[in-house]
Enzyme design. Structure first.
Site, mmCIF file in Angstrom:
data_model
loop_
_atom_site.group_PDB
_atom_site.id
_atom_site.type_symbol
_atom_site.label_atom_id
_atom_site.label_comp_id
_atom_site.label_asym_id
_atom_site.label_seq_id
_atom_site.Cartn_x
_atom_site.Cartn_y
_atom_site.Cartn_z
ATOM 1 N N GLU A 160 6.696 -2.266 17.436
ATOM 2 C CA GLU A 160 8.130 -1.976 16.029
ATOM 3 C C GLU A 160 9.130 -2.040 16.768
ATOM 4 O O GLU A 160 9.765 -0.481 16.969
ATOM 5 C CB GLU A 160 7.903 -0.749 15.955
ATOM 6 C CG GLU A 160 6.501 -1.489 14.753
ATOM 7 C CD GLU A 160 5.869 -0.286 13.696
ATOM 8 O OE1 GLU A 160 5.417 -1.022 12.883
ATOM 9 O OE2 GLU A 160 6.273 0.694 13.692
ATOM 10 N N GLU A 375 -0.450 -5.713 11.332
ATOM 11 C CA GLU A 375 -0.634 -4.203 10.645
ATOM 12 C C GLU A 375 -0.272 -3.969 9.590
ATOM 13 O O GLU A 375 0.641 -4.577 9.066
ATOM 14 C CB GLU A 375 0.229 -2.616 11.890
ATOM 15 C CG GLU A 375 0.287 -2.360 13.158
ATOM 16 C CD GLU A 375 0.804 -0.777 13.755
ATOM 17 O OE1 GLU A 375 1.277 -0.462 12.230
ATOM 18 O OE2 GLU A 375 1.087 -0.486 14.611
#
Length: 470
Positions: A160, A375
């Site tokens: 991320e 995720e």
């Protein structure tokens, strides 16, 4: 009609070093910026988190028992290099060798991330990835790990990149807690993408066995009113900040004209300029076709409206629904009053957004090779039923089911999606919510560190065995 997933599909669970391990200053681990930031600003710390540092054999035994055949793990950079560079910490190295051996013993494939929000404090204090020296130190650390851990077959450079810059310099909820500094946001994104590209090229040139990729959080952005040009533009600009800028760097090896026009507009309104060199572009270009996979983290979508005021963001950290505000000068504002369910933390539950994002990658970046959903999950104030030693988390099951259904649709429509990792394997510490917001398949009593399978764990087990989304 019941949808099915491919026979070779990975049914994984995700973790991260700082959110799971605990042992923040054990066996020679160096400090990270979060240690100080939490001590100074919050009522919780990452000690002991889920005590994964000591209890990983329990979690991996549970994984095997419940059909979880892949696990996302991150290496804590400061366990290997306490200062980010220089002297190696042998106890940290030994720990990860033991952890990966246990994964293989339990037939759970480790997908290993090199950086998950936890730059060593020494480097973070010196500017983190805004300082180009950190790029060099990261690449050295990556090379050390590629050589030291040949038992790892799936590597991820960063987790991320978008939310790191966003959290550090836009929302201000990650250390160093700076708000609304778009120059730093984009420069951080860019420099980390250069670090990613260098590490990927090094991995391929070094002939290391296995695969390498990157994990991007890709929240889908929609105009609140598709017929209003201001709303459409706000969605485009928000998409550039969070998605398009880093996807372009990953797969185009440059930033498209539309992307740079958006960036320049945002910087012209807010001040600041981007430092990108010809060498940077050469590095990005050399790696653009070398990524073996893209990890997509997806939790929510956002609806954008035009906005011409000053920047103001209120982050909902308490789980009191309706506590969020998000408006950015020169960009737009998020509209929360839409006919879409949302979590207590104001995250919009919209599975169609995941389908749209996957198909956008397939269409706009055809060299993506393959995708893992690295995720996805539901943060919830789980209610532990003492008499049954479990949690009836039907809302989580429903959330995951809905998202797996659109993944099956995307596969049918030509997307090469190879696996799904629920966030999270067991309950872990949350960066900006502490211990109340739970995501795990396994309930963790943070006082005793006992694990208890939730209803969702039994559902996930049947899913992994049958491949049928029921």
């Amino acid at each position: 009609m019941t949808k099915t997933l491919p026979e070779d599909f990975i049914f994984g669970g995700a973790t991260a070093a700082y959110q799971a391990e605990g042992a923040t200053n054990t066996d020679g681990k160096g400090r990270v910026a979060w240690d100080t930031y939490l001590e100074e600003n919050y009522w919780y710390t990452a000690e002991p988190a889920s005590d994964f540092y000591n209890r990983y054999p329990v979690d991996l035994e549970l994984s095997e028992k419940f059909g979880v055949n892949g696990i996302r793990i991150s290496i804590a950079w400061s366990r290997i290099f306490p200062n980010g560079y220089g002297e190696v910490n042998p106890k940290g190295v030994e720990y990860y060798h033991k952890l990966f051996a246990e994964c293989h013993k339990r037939h759970v494939e480790p997908f290993v991330t090199l950086h998950h929000f936890d730059t060593p404090e020494v480097l973070h204090k010196d500017g983190d990835f805004l300082n180009r020296k950190t790029i060099d130190y990261f690449v050295d650390y990556a090379e050390y790990c590629f050589k030291e851990f040949p038992e790892v077959k799936y590597w991820t450079t960063f987790n991320e990149i978008g939310p790191i810059g966003d959290g550090q310099y836009l929302v201000g909820k990650f250390p160093p807690g700076i708000k609304y500094d778009f120059e730093k946001v984009f420069q951080s994104h860019h420099n980390m993408m250069v670090a990613h590209a260098r590490a990927v090229k090094l991995f391929k040139d070094g002939g290391y066995q296995g695969e390498i990729g990157v994990v991007h959080a890709l929240p889908t952005k929609y105009p609140f009113d598709p017929s209003n040009p201001e709303d459409v533009r706000a969605a485009e600009l928000e998409d550039i900040i969070h998605n398009k800028f880093i996807l372009d760097a990953t797969y185009l090896g440059e930033y498209s004209r539309e992307t740079m026009e958006g960036v320049q507009h945002i910087l012209s309104v807010n001040g600041g300029k981007l430092n990108i060199t010809d060498e940077d572009y050469a590095i990005l270009d050399a790696a653009k076709d070398l990524n073996d996979f893209l990890g997509i983290n997806y939790y929510m979508s956002d609806w954008m409206r035009g906005y011409d005021g000053e920047s103001e963001i209120t982050h909902n950290a308490t789980g009191d629904k309706g506590g969020s505000k998000y408006q950015l000068k020169g960009v737009g504002q998020r509209e929360f009053d839409v006919d879409v369910p949302r979590t207590d933390w104001d995250w919009m539950i919209y599975p169609q957004g995941l389908y749209d994002q996957i198909m956008r990658v397939v269409k706009d970046y055809p060299n993506y090779h393959k995708i893992y959903i690295t995720e996805n999950g539901l943060g919830y104030k789980d209610e532990f039923i003492e008499s049954e030693k479990t949690v009836h988390d039907d809302a989580r099951i429903d959330y995951v089911r809905q998202h797996l259904n659109v993944i099956a649709d995307a596969i049918k429509d030509g997307a090469n999606v190879k696996g799904y990792f629920i966030w999270s394997l067991m309950d872990v510490f949350s960066w900006s919510n502490g211990y109340e917001k739970r995501y795990g398949l396994f309930y963790v009593d943070f006082e005793t560190q006992e694990r208890y399978p939730k209803k969702s764990a039994y559902w996930y087990k049947e899913l992994a065995e049958t491949k049928e989304i029921k």
